[in-house]
Motif scaffolding. Structure first.
Motif, mmCIF file in Angstrom:
data_model
loop_
_atom_site.group_PDB
_atom_site.id
_atom_site.type_symbol
_atom_site.label_atom_id
_atom_site.label_comp_id
_atom_site.label_asym_id
_atom_site.label_seq_id
_atom_site.Cartn_x
_atom_site.Cartn_y
_atom_site.Cartn_z
ATOM 1 N N GLN A 333 0.780 -1.115 -0.154
ATOM 2 C CA GLN A 333 0.133 -0.028 -0.104
ATOM 3 C C GLN A 333 0.901 1.232 0.063
ATOM 4 O O GLN A 333 0.503 2.129 -0.848
ATOM 5 N N ILE A 334 1.954 1.222 0.818
ATOM 6 C CA ILE A 334 2.807 2.414 0.949
ATOM 7 C C ILE A 334 3.490 2.735 -0.397
ATOM 8 O O ILE A 334 3.674 3.714 -0.844
ATOM 9 N N ILE A 335 3.965 1.465 -1.103
ATOM 10 C CA ILE A 335 4.688 1.732 -2.239
ATOM 11 C C ILE A 335 3.982 2.153 -3.416
ATOM 12 O O ILE A 335 4.259 3.091 -4.220
ATOM 13 N N HIS A 336 2.567 1.862 -3.568
ATOM 14 C CA HIS A 336 1.608 2.371 -4.363
ATOM 15 C C HIS A 336 0.852 3.555 -4.030
ATOM 16 O O HIS A 336 0.219 3.973 -4.722
ATOM 17 N N LEU A 342 0.279 9.875 1.479
ATOM 18 C CA LEU A 342 1.081 9.617 2.608
ATOM 19 C C LEU A 342 1.165 10.745 3.533
ATOM 20 O O LEU A 342 1.447 10.677 4.772
ATOM 21 N N LEU A 343 1.367 12.169 2.802
ATOM 22 C CA LEU A 343 1.664 13.236 3.581
ATOM 23 C C LEU A 343 0.310 13.728 4.453
ATOM 24 O O LEU A 343 0.567 14.066 5.704
ATOM 25 N N GLU A 344 -0.769 13.334 4.024
ATOM 26 C CA GLU A 344 -2.186 13.389 4.494
ATOM 27 C C GLU A 344 -2.032 12.769 5.778
ATOM 28 O O GLU A 344 -2.736 13.058 6.909
ATOM 29 N N MET A 345 -1.699 11.301 5.454
ATOM 30 C CA MET A 345 -1.726 10.250 6.672
ATOM 31 C C MET A 345 -0.938 10.950 8.049
ATOM 32 O O MET A 345 -1.183 10.897 9.120
ATOM 33 N N GLY A 346 0.407 11.389 7.479
ATOM 34 C CA GLY A 346 1.366 11.811 8.328
ATOM 35 C C GLY A 346 0.808 13.050 9.139
ATOM 36 O O GLY A 346 1.061 13.222 10.286
ATOM 37 N N LEU A 347 0.034 13.802 8.629
ATOM 38 C CA LEU A 347 -0.255 15.183 9.115
ATOM 39 C C LEU A 347 -1.382 14.750 10.091
ATOM 40 O O LEU A 347 -1.575 15.334 11.274
ATOM 41 N N ARG A 348 -2.358 14.053 9.888
ATOM 42 C CA ARG A 348 -3.314 13.614 10.699
ATOM 43 C C ARG A 348 -2.641 12.758 11.958
ATOM 44 O O ARG A 348 -3.049 12.912 13.202
ATOM 45 N N GLY A 349 -1.396 12.002 11.814
ATOM 46 C CA GLY A 349 -0.708 11.622 12.940
ATOM 47 C C GLY A 349 -0.222 12.678 13.737
ATOM 48 O O GLY A 349 -0.162 12.412 15.219
ATOM 49 N N ARG A 350 0.343 13.597 13.254
ATOM 50 C CA ARG A 350 0.684 14.795 13.967
ATOM 51 C C ARG A 350 -0.303 15.272 14.904
ATOM 52 O O ARG A 350 0.008 15.704 16.040
ATOM 53 N N HIS A 351 -1.336 15.750 14.347
ATOM 54 C CA HIS A 351 -2.418 16.224 14.968
ATOM 55 C C HIS A 351 -2.960 15.231 16.435
ATOM 56 O O HIS A 351 -3.101 15.751 17.472
ATOM 57 N N LEU A 352 -2.832 14.019 15.981
ATOM 58 C CA LEU A 352 -3.236 13.013 17.036
ATOM 59 C C LEU A 352 -2.490 13.187 18.163
ATOM 60 O O LEU A 352 -2.791 13.337 19.390
ATOM 61 N N VAL A 353 -0.965 13.181 17.926
ATOM 62 C CA VAL A 353 -0.316 13.153 18.920
ATOM 63 C C VAL A 353 -0.074 14.532 19.742
ATOM 64 O O VAL A 353 -0.111 14.477 21.078
ATOM 65 N N MET A 354 -0.304 15.782 19.159
ATOM 66 C CA MET A 354 -0.111 16.868 19.837
ATOM 67 C C MET A 354 -1.633 16.784 20.760
ATOM 68 O O MET A 354 -1.224 17.892 21.606
ATOM 69 N N GLU A 355 -2.605 16.384 20.231
ATOM 70 C CA GLU A 355 -3.913 16.862 20.948
ATOM 71 C C GLU A 355 -4.077 15.775 22.160
ATOM 72 O O GLU A 355 -4.625 15.909 23.042
ATOM 73 N N LYS A 356 -3.491 14.530 22.070
ATOM 74 C CA LYS A 356 -3.772 13.662 22.882
ATOM 75 C C LYS A 356 -2.747 13.056 23.981
ATOM 76 O O LYS A 356 -2.744 12.687 25.041
#
Length: 385
Positions: A333-336, A342-356
Motif C-alpha cells: 500500500q505504501i509503495i503504491h 502519505l503526507l495527509e496520513m502523516g499530518l493526521r498523525g501529528r495532530h493526534l499526538v499533539m492533541e492526545k
C-alpha cells in the motif's frame, strides 16, 4: 503533598520505561508538580543515567545483589525518608516490592505502573522466576495497591484479568516534543517531493518478542522488493541480532541496513525519512516510538498486540496482524500510495499526538490522580473502579 516515584533502572539504555518516566517527571517538575525519583546508578559502564543531574533524581550507587536486585541503598532511603504517596514503575524487582511494602508500613497510599509487565505474554516469560516472587511478595503488593496506572484500555483489561479489583487510571505515556521537532517535521514535504524512495523502518530494542524477522519475510515476498529499503535501528540481544543478520543473508536481501542505537536529533531525522515505521511486536504496552514517528509525520504500522487502534481510527497508519503477509500488504500500500496521500496520513498523525499525548496534558492528569489518592480532590474521569 510529597510524592516519590521509584524505578529499578534509569539508564539511557534501559528502553522506553526509563524514557517515559523521565519525560513525565521532568515535565511535572517543570510545570510546578514536584516529584522525586528514587533509583540506582547504571551498572553497565557503557550506560549513563537519564537526565542532566536534576535534583529530583535520587540516584544511589548500584549495590544491587542477585537477580531480584536487592539493594540496601534503596531500603535505607525508603526507611528514612517520608512521603505522602509512593508510586513504583515496574514489577518483579526489589525496588518495586520494597516501595509497596514501605508504603504499607507507613500507611501511605501507593500505586503501581506495570509498564506492560502484566500482559499475559510478559507474565509467561520466565514464569518460573516470577511464581515464587508472586507467592512471597508481589501478590500482596498487587492486591493491596491503592491504584494501578495503565497506559491504555487493553492494559487495564490485563490488570483486571490478573486479579486486581481496585481502581485503575488510564493515562497514556507522555510525548515530549524537542525544540527542533517542527524544523525536522517540515523536511517531510521536501523528502516526499524528491525521487521516491520507499524506506521502511524499525526502531527499538532488538529482542525476539519484537518479531523483526517478520519484516524481513515481508520484504522478501514483495515483487518490487528491490525498490524499497529496510532500516533496523536499535541494539539489544546479540544472539537475536545475529539471527536477523543471518536471515538477511539467507533471504539474499541487499536492501537491509542495521543502523545501531540512535537517539536525540539523529533519531528524529531517521524517522522523518521513513515512508513508514513498523512495530510488529508480539505485544507492546504503549510504544513511545509510535508517537515519536507520528510527531514528524511518518505513518506507522503496529500489530494487534499493541494498543494502537487509534492508527485506524484517525487514519494515520495501520493496526493489523503482525504476520508477514499482513505486513507485506501494508508495504505494498505504501509503495503504491501517492505522495500526497502519505503526507495527509502523516499530518493526521501529528495532530493526534499533539492533541492526545502531549507531555503537559499527561502530567496534569497524573497530578489529578495523585490529588485524588491523597484525598484532596474528586475522582478523575479516567479512573475506573
Amino acid at each position: 503533598m510529597k510524592i516519590l516515584q521509584t524505578i529499578p533502572e534509569f539508564g539511557a539504555l534501559s528502553g522506553g520505561t526509563s524514557t517515559s518516566t523521565y519525560d513525565l517527571l521532568s515535565t511535572m517538575n517543570l510545570v510546578g508538580y514536584p516529584i522525586d525519583l528514587l533509583t540506582l546508578q547504571p551498572k553497565n559502564p557503557l550506560d549513563h543515567l537519564m537526565g542532566n543531574g536534576e535534583e529530583w533524581i535520587k540516584a544511589f550507587p548500584n549495590d544491587s545483589l542477585s537477580p531480584f536486585r536487592y539493594s540496601q541503598n534503596i531500603r535505607q532511603f525508603l526507611l528514612h525518608k517520608d512521603y505522602d504517596l509512593y508510586h513504583t514503575n515496574g514489577l518483579w524487582l526489589y525496588c518495586n516490592h520494597e516501595t509497596c511494602s514501605i508504603a504499607r508500613k507507613k500507611k501511605s497510599p501507593y500505586l503501581i505502573t506495570p509498564h506492560g509487565m502484566l500482559y499475559p505474554a510478559a507474565v509467561k516469560r520466565s514464569y518460573w522466576k516470577k511464581w515464587p516472587l508472586l507467592q512471597l511478595f508481589f501478590y500482596t503488593d498487587i492486591v493491596n495497591a491503592d491504584c494501578f496506572h495503565a497506559t491504555c484500555r487493553q492494559e487495564m483489561e490485563h490488570i483486571r484479568n490478573f486479579g486486581y479489583a481496585g481502581p485503575i487510571a488510564i493515562i497514556p505515556n507522555p510525548t515530549v516534543f524537542p525544540d527542533f521537532l517542527d524544523e525536522i517535521a517540515q523536511q517531510k514535504v521536501a523528502i516526499m517531493s524528491q525521487k521516491r524512495v520507499n524506506r521502511f523502518g524499525f526502531l527499538g530494542r532488538l529482542h525476539p518478542v519484537k518479531k523483526i524477522e517478520n519484516l524481513l519475510y515481508a520484504i522478501a515476498s514483495l515483487p518490487d522488493k528491490h525498490d524499497c529499503e529496510l532500516i533496523i535501528m536499535g541494539k539489544g540481544d546479540p544472539d537475536y541480532e545475529q539471527f536477523l543478520r543471518n536471515e538477511v543473508t539467507r533471504l539474499r536481501l541487499m536492501n537491509v541496513t542495521f543502523r545501531g542505537f540512535v537517539s536525540g536529533r539523529e533519531k528524529y531525522e531517521e524517522l522523518v525519512r521513513l515512508s513508514g515505521l513498523f512495530v510488529p511486536s508480539d505485544f507492546e504496552n504503549f510504544g513511545m516510538i509510535v508517537t515519536e514517528a507520528l510527531s514528524v509525520g511518518t505513518p506507522v504500522m503496529a500489530s494487534l498486540g499493541t494498543p494502537w487502534e487509534d492508527l485506524n481510527t484517525y487514519k494515520c497508519g495501520w493496526w493489523v496482524d503482525r504476520d508477514p503477509d499482513s505486513i507485506a500488504h501494508v508495504m505494498e500500500q505504501i509503495i503504491h500510495m501517492p505522495a500526497e496521500q502519505l503526507l495527509e496520513m502523516g499530518l493526521r498523525g501529528r495532530h493526534l499526538v499533539m492533541e492526545k499525548f502531549a507531555a503537559s496534558q499527561v502530567a496534569r492528569q497524573m497530578y489529578e490522580l495523585y490529588e485524588w489518592l491523597g484525598a484532596n480532590a474528586s475522582k478523575p474521569k479516567f479512573v475506573y473502579e
